[in-house]
Each structure stands twice: as structure tokens, then as C-alpha cells.
Write a protein that holds these residues in place. Sequence first.
Motif, short mmCIF file in Angstrom:
data_model
loop_
_atom_site.label_atom_id
_atom_site.label_comp_id
_atom_site.label_asym_id
_atom_site.label_seq_id
_atom_site.Cartn_x
_atom_site.Cartn_y
_atom_site.Cartn_z
N LYS A 157 0.83 -1.21 0.00
CA LYS A 157 0.00 0.00 0.00
C LYS A 157 0.86 1.26 0.00
N LEU A 158 1.91 1.27 0.84
CA LEU A 158 2.78 2.43 0.92
C LEU A 158 3.51 2.66 -0.41
N LEU A 159 4.00 1.59 -1.00
CA LEU A 159 4.70 1.72 -2.29
C LEU A 159 3.75 2.14 -3.40
N LYS A 160 2.51 1.63 -3.36
CA LYS A 160 1.53 2.03 -4.38
C LYS A 160 1.19 3.51 -4.24
N ASP A 161 1.05 3.98 -2.99
CA ASP A 161 0.79 5.40 -2.78
C ASP A 161 1.97 6.25 -3.26
N LYS A 162 3.18 5.76 -2.99
CA LYS A 162 4.38 6.46 -3.46
C LYS A 162 4.42 6.51 -4.98
N GLN A 163 4.12 5.38 -5.62
CA GLN A 163 4.11 5.32 -7.08
C GLN A 163 3.10 6.30 -7.66
N ASP A 164 1.91 6.37 -7.07
CA ASP A 164 0.87 7.28 -7.57
C ASP A 164 1.30 8.74 -7.43
N GLU A 165 1.91 9.07 -6.29
CA GLU A 165 2.35 10.46 -6.07
C GLU A 165 3.52 10.81 -6.99
N LEU A 166 4.44 9.86 -7.19
CA LEU A 166 5.53 10.09 -8.13
C LEU A 166 5.00 10.33 -9.54
N MET A 167 4.02 9.55 -9.95
CA MET A 167 3.44 9.72 -11.27
C MET A 167 2.75 11.08 -11.41
N ARG A 168 2.07 11.50 -10.35
CA ARG A 168 1.38 12.80 -10.38
C ARG A 168 2.39 13.94 -10.56
N GLN A 169 3.45 13.91 -9.75
CA GLN A 169 4.46 14.96 -9.86
C GLN A 169 5.24 14.86 -11.17
N PHE A 170 5.46 13.62 -11.63
CA PHE A 170 6.18 13.42 -12.89
C PHE A 170 5.41 14.02 -14.06
N ILE A 171 4.10 13.81 -14.10
CA ILE A 171 3.27 14.36 -15.18
C ILE A 171 3.30 15.88 -15.15
N GLN A 172 3.25 16.46 -13.95
CA GLN A 172 3.33 17.92 -13.83
C GLN A 172 4.65 18.44 -14.37
N LEU A 173 5.75 17.74 -14.03
CA LEU A 173 7.07 18.16 -14.50
C LEU A 173 7.20 18.02 -16.01
N ILE A 174 6.63 16.97 -16.56
CA ILE A 174 6.69 16.77 -18.01
C ILE A 174 5.97 17.91 -18.74
N ARG A 175 4.81 18.30 -18.22
CA ARG A 175 4.08 19.42 -18.82
C ARG A 175 4.88 20.71 -18.74
N LYS A 176 5.46 20.96 -17.56
CA LYS A 176 6.28 22.16 -17.39
C LYS A 176 7.51 22.11 -18.30
N ASN A 177 8.10 20.92 -18.42
CA ASN A 177 9.26 20.75 -19.28
C ASN A 177 8.93 21.06 -20.73
N ASN A 178 7.80 20.57 -21.20
CA ASN A 178 7.40 20.83 -22.59
C ASN A 178 7.17 22.32 -22.84
N GLU A 179 6.48 22.98 -21.89
CA GLU A 179 6.22 24.41 -22.04
C GLU A 179 7.52 25.21 -22.03
N LEU A 180 8.42 24.87 -21.11
CA LEU A 180 9.69 25.58 -21.01
C LEU A 180 10.57 25.34 -22.22
N ARG A 181 10.56 24.12 -22.73
CA ARG A 181 11.38 23.82 -23.92
C ARG A 181 10.92 24.65 -25.11
N ILE A 182 9.62 24.76 -25.30
CA ILE A 182 9.10 25.59 -26.40
C ILE A 182 9.55 27.04 -26.23
N GLU A 183 9.46 27.56 -25.00
CA GLU A 183 9.87 28.94 -24.73
C GLU A 183 11.36 29.15 -25.00
N VAL A 184 12.19 28.21 -24.53
CA VAL A 184 13.64 28.32 -24.73
C VAL A 184 14.00 28.24 -26.20
#
Length: 210
Positions: A28-55
Motif C-alpha cells: 500500500k505504501l509503495l503504491k501510494d508512493k508510485q501514484d504520487e511520483l506519477m502525479r508529480q512526474f506528469i506535472q514536470l513533463i508538462r512544465k518541461n514541454n512548455e519551457l522547452r518551447i519557450e527556450v
Amino acid sequence: MAKLNVNPTRMELANLKKRLKLATRGHKLLKDKQDELMRQFIQLIRKNNELRIEVEEKLEKAMQSFAMAKSLLHENYIEELMAVPSRTVSLNIDRKNIMSVRVPQMNFHYDDHTSDSNDLSYGYLNSNGELDLTFEALTEVMPKMLELAEIEKTCQLMADEIEKTRRRVNALEYMTIPQLDETIYFIRMKLDESERSAITRLMKVKDMGQ
């Protein structure tokens, strides 16, 4: 699922129940960790794509200005400008923790004697507006490039951690927990069978004694 190779005793049954409880909690703890990592990872990917276009847009404009400046200035003059940097810049890399993943935190550090990071080390008389725009654009985009490098490295490290966590979750879910369940069921059946056999023997002994 193959059961574990253990002796079917009550002590072993108690130990396996503890292991199952621990494995279930860990899953359960690892599954919760995996879900939170995925949530933050998706946010970072979106930010990365936006920033790459700007750069990329800023770099494209800077290169266009430089191409124009280069066509209007003597090549030797441009080489002299690039030969000696106007200031010294160092890169500081710290670490921060995101869900037990140590990711880089980068910052530029300009020398203290540099009063203005936008100061240009050449005379305006021998240059042109396009060259000014080039250096201004590159100075402006450098922090964005650093932020992009930081986010991309963070995404890479988090992706590795997500994969490790996924393997551990799957190992618990599809191998460890089912094996423990199967072994506990097997031991219970054996103990019940032994108990029934003991009761049957007692009944036979009682019948013989009458």
C-alpha cells in the motif's frame, strides 16, 4: 502460484501471517508512493514541454539576430568579442528531496565584482543593434536553459524511481502476497486435517474403552 517451502506448524502460520500483514502494508505504501511520483512526474513533463518551447523560441530569435549581426560586421571583430568573456559565471548544484528522490537544484552565480549582468564588454560604435539584441536575448534565456536542464534531469531521475517502485509493487502484488496467501491456506488445511485426525483417533480410543 507455488507456495513457500515451510513446515505446516502453528508457529510458522503465525510468522507467515505477520509477513503477510507487513507485505500488504508495504504494498500500500509503495503504491501510494508510485501514484504520487506519477502525479508529480506528469506535472514536470508538462512544465518541461512548455519551457522547452519557450527556450527554443528565444534561442531561435537570438540566432536570427546573430546571423544578421554577423552579416553586417567583420568576422574578426566578432571573434575578438567572443575570445574574452565579460564576466565569470559559476554553476552551483544543490540537491533537494522529492519523494525520496534526490534531484538537482541549479543556480548561476555571477562574480561579485560584476555590477550588472547585462553590461556589454564592447563599444556601441563598432557594433550594431542586432548584436546587442543577440547578447541580451542569450543573457535572458540562460536562466531558462538552466531551469530546463534541471527539470529534464529531475524527470529522468523520477522516471527511474517510478520504474523501480513499479517493479517492487508488482513483485509484492503478483508474487510475494499470493505466495504467502497460498502457503497460509495450505498450512491451515494441514492443521485442520491434523486436528480432525486427532479427534477421530480420540473418538476411536474412547469407543474402544467403553
